[in-house]
Design an enzyme around this catalytic site. Sequence first.
Site, PDB file in Angstrom:
ATOM      1  N   ASN A 129       0.839  -1.191   0.000  1.00  0.00           N
ATOM      2  CA  ASN A 129       0.000   0.000   0.000  1.00  0.00           C
ATOM      3  C   ASN A 129       0.882   1.252   0.000  1.00  0.00           C
ATOM      4  O   ASN A 129       1.676   1.460   0.923  1.00  0.00           O
ATOM      5  CB  ASN A 129      -0.893   0.014   1.253  1.00  0.00           C
ATOM      6  CG  ASN A 129      -1.756   1.258   1.352  1.00  0.00           C
ATOM      7  OD1 ASN A 129      -2.644   1.472   0.538  1.00  0.00           O
ATOM      8  ND2 ASN A 129      -1.495   2.103   2.351  1.00  0.00           N
ATOM      9  N   GLU A 130       0.761   2.052  -1.048  1.00  0.00           N
ATOM     10  CA  GLU A 130       1.412   3.363  -1.135  1.00  0.00           C
ATOM     11  C   GLU A 130       2.907   3.320  -0.818  1.00  0.00           C
ATOM     12  O   GLU A 130       3.437   4.219  -0.168  1.00  0.00           O
ATOM     13  CB  GLU A 130       0.712   4.368  -0.222  1.00  0.00           C
ATOM     14  CG  GLU A 130      -0.702   4.698  -0.654  1.00  0.00           C
ATOM     15  CD  GLU A 130      -1.280   5.922   0.048  1.00  0.00           C
ATOM     16  OE1 GLU A 130      -0.580   6.519   0.890  1.00  0.00           O
ATOM     17  OE2 GLU A 130      -2.431   6.295  -0.260  1.00  0.00           O
TER      18      GLU A 130
ATOM     19  N   GLU B  69      -9.277   3.502  -1.612  1.00  0.00           N
ATOM     20  CA  GLU B  69      -9.723   4.484  -0.619  1.00  0.00           C
ATOM     21  C   GLU B  69     -10.306   5.667  -1.384  1.00  0.00           C
ATOM     22  O   GLU B  69      -9.735   6.083  -2.391  1.00  0.00           O
ATOM     23  CB  GLU B  69      -8.567   5.001   0.259  1.00  0.00           C
ATOM     24  CG  GLU B  69      -7.896   3.982   1.150  1.00  0.00           C
ATOM     25  CD  GLU B  69      -6.688   4.579   1.893  1.00  0.00           C
ATOM     26  OE1 GLU B  69      -6.468   5.820   1.784  1.00  0.00           O
ATOM     27  OE2 GLU B  69      -5.971   3.813   2.556  1.00  0.00           O
TER      28      GLU B  69
ATOM     29  N   TYR C 135     -13.315   5.482   2.664  1.00  0.00           N
ATOM     30  CA  TYR C 135     -12.467   5.604   3.838  1.00  0.00           C
ATOM     31  C   TYR C 135     -13.194   6.492   4.845  1.00  0.00           C
ATOM     32  O   TYR C 135     -13.461   7.658   4.541  1.00  0.00           O
ATOM     33  CB  TYR C 135     -11.127   6.238   3.446  1.00  0.00           C
ATOM     34  CG  TYR C 135     -10.057   6.123   4.499  1.00  0.00           C
ATOM     35  CD1 TYR C 135      -9.311   4.953   4.605  1.00  0.00           C
ATOM     36  CD2 TYR C 135      -9.798   7.167   5.375  1.00  0.00           C
ATOM     37  CE1 TYR C 135      -8.330   4.839   5.577  1.00  0.00           C
ATOM     38  CE2 TYR C 135      -8.821   7.060   6.340  1.00  0.00           C
ATOM     39  CZ  TYR C 135      -8.078   5.893   6.436  1.00  0.00           C
ATOM     40  OH  TYR C 135      -7.107   5.782   7.402  1.00  0.00           O
TER      41      TYR C 135
END
Length: 482
Positions: free
Chosen positions: A161-162, A270, A301
Amino acid sequence: MPSFLRSLALGATLFSSLSLAVRPVEIRGQDFVDTVTGKRLMIIGVDYQPGGQAGYKPQERSDALTDADVCLRDAALLQSLGANTIRVYNVDPTLNHDECASIFNAAGIYMIIDVNSPFGGESINRAEPEGSYHVGYLGRIFGVVENFKNYPNTLAFFAANEVMNDVPSSKDNPPFIRAVQRDLKNYIAKHADRTIPVGYSAADVRPILEDTWAYYQCALDGDQDDKSRSDFFGLNSYSWCGGDATFETAGYDVITEMFKNSSIPVFFSEYGCNEVQPRVFNEVSALYGEEMTALSGGLIYEYSQEESDYGLVTINDNGTVSLMTDFANLQEQYNKVDISLIQSTDPSSTSIKAPKCDSKLISDSGFSKDFDIPEPPEGAEDLINNGVDDGYVRGKLVPVTATKVTQKIYGTNGNEITGVELKKVQNDDSNVPSGQVLNSGEGGSNEDGGQPAEPTKKGAASTLTVSGGALFAVFAMVAMFL
């Protein structure tokens, strides 16, 4: 009662409580597709991490999916909301998640599980990807696969994630994420009885966004079965802010154009900007409308109110829950979604081939053009071939018998909502928005110390009502009880 009838009743009760509730889903081109009905699954979802990152407490043998009473409470509310998917960020693979996974399964709600955690050694370190990619790390994420592979409602795994959250971090990290995806998919192929997709959740960093997607969807040497490529692509996007935003001002037109020819599913992992509050969520009509059918929905989110101020509900200290205005507004938007539109598939979208990986696919943004994917670290081959040790729990569905929520639920006006209950979804379907509205609480009062959500207008309807429970009996198996 004759023994025959008692046995038949026992068998019927068992199979009713252990109903699959959701069908396996596979990827065809840019769509998630129900393997039985052939209908498209659009993600109508919510990111689920009660307590935020601090709620992950392996030292206390606790994470978001270990408390059955909490999961029942939240699954019933998410079911009423209309969600069919949750994303769970941090799980401990040494803990038992059977009850929570089975509760969400009975509610018709899929789970997308992140294999990483915020603790050291349990994710790829963007500052030192090579040093954090080791056999101990792989053992841990393979343990997550073991923990969740047998739940039919495990929709997918996020490999990362990211990790690339700016231009500098996009130089060295991309090949390592592809390596992790390859290793996860090789492990799943060896140890799971079905294919479970693996993908990446990207930050909406526009200088590198298109390059990130191009890098992860392409196929090495043109091999469509290349294990290192992403099966799907998640985007964490907060560009639609407030009721005055439009398809164009939020840049949804740019996003749609970017991903219209994707060879893999793309969805918002998200979304839900909170710069204007309460959120009205009018981007939902765009995301699930005709203009954005190239995308596969998204995850709002987030479920619970945390420090970042994105909650749909407030979880009070005593375990009661207060619905926020955001919950009511999102439910209203979900109830407007045209289910027949989003479930239909376009044959052309399910047959798009991945392009061959080539440096020409990547712009000069600074994103990596290196497609030399690292070899697995020493010891990884043994783990992939023989599996992880017995320190990791191998999950399985268990009967769901309790359906009534025991904690008090308060509506947006602060009054108690009574009769909140999980309804077992019929016919192995996933949950869909029901058109119903969770009662804002016509009577009662908040007398037990729970803090109500901010005072707002009442909801429109009176009860939590979704599709009824299912009763499954398999005569050959019932015969075991005779």
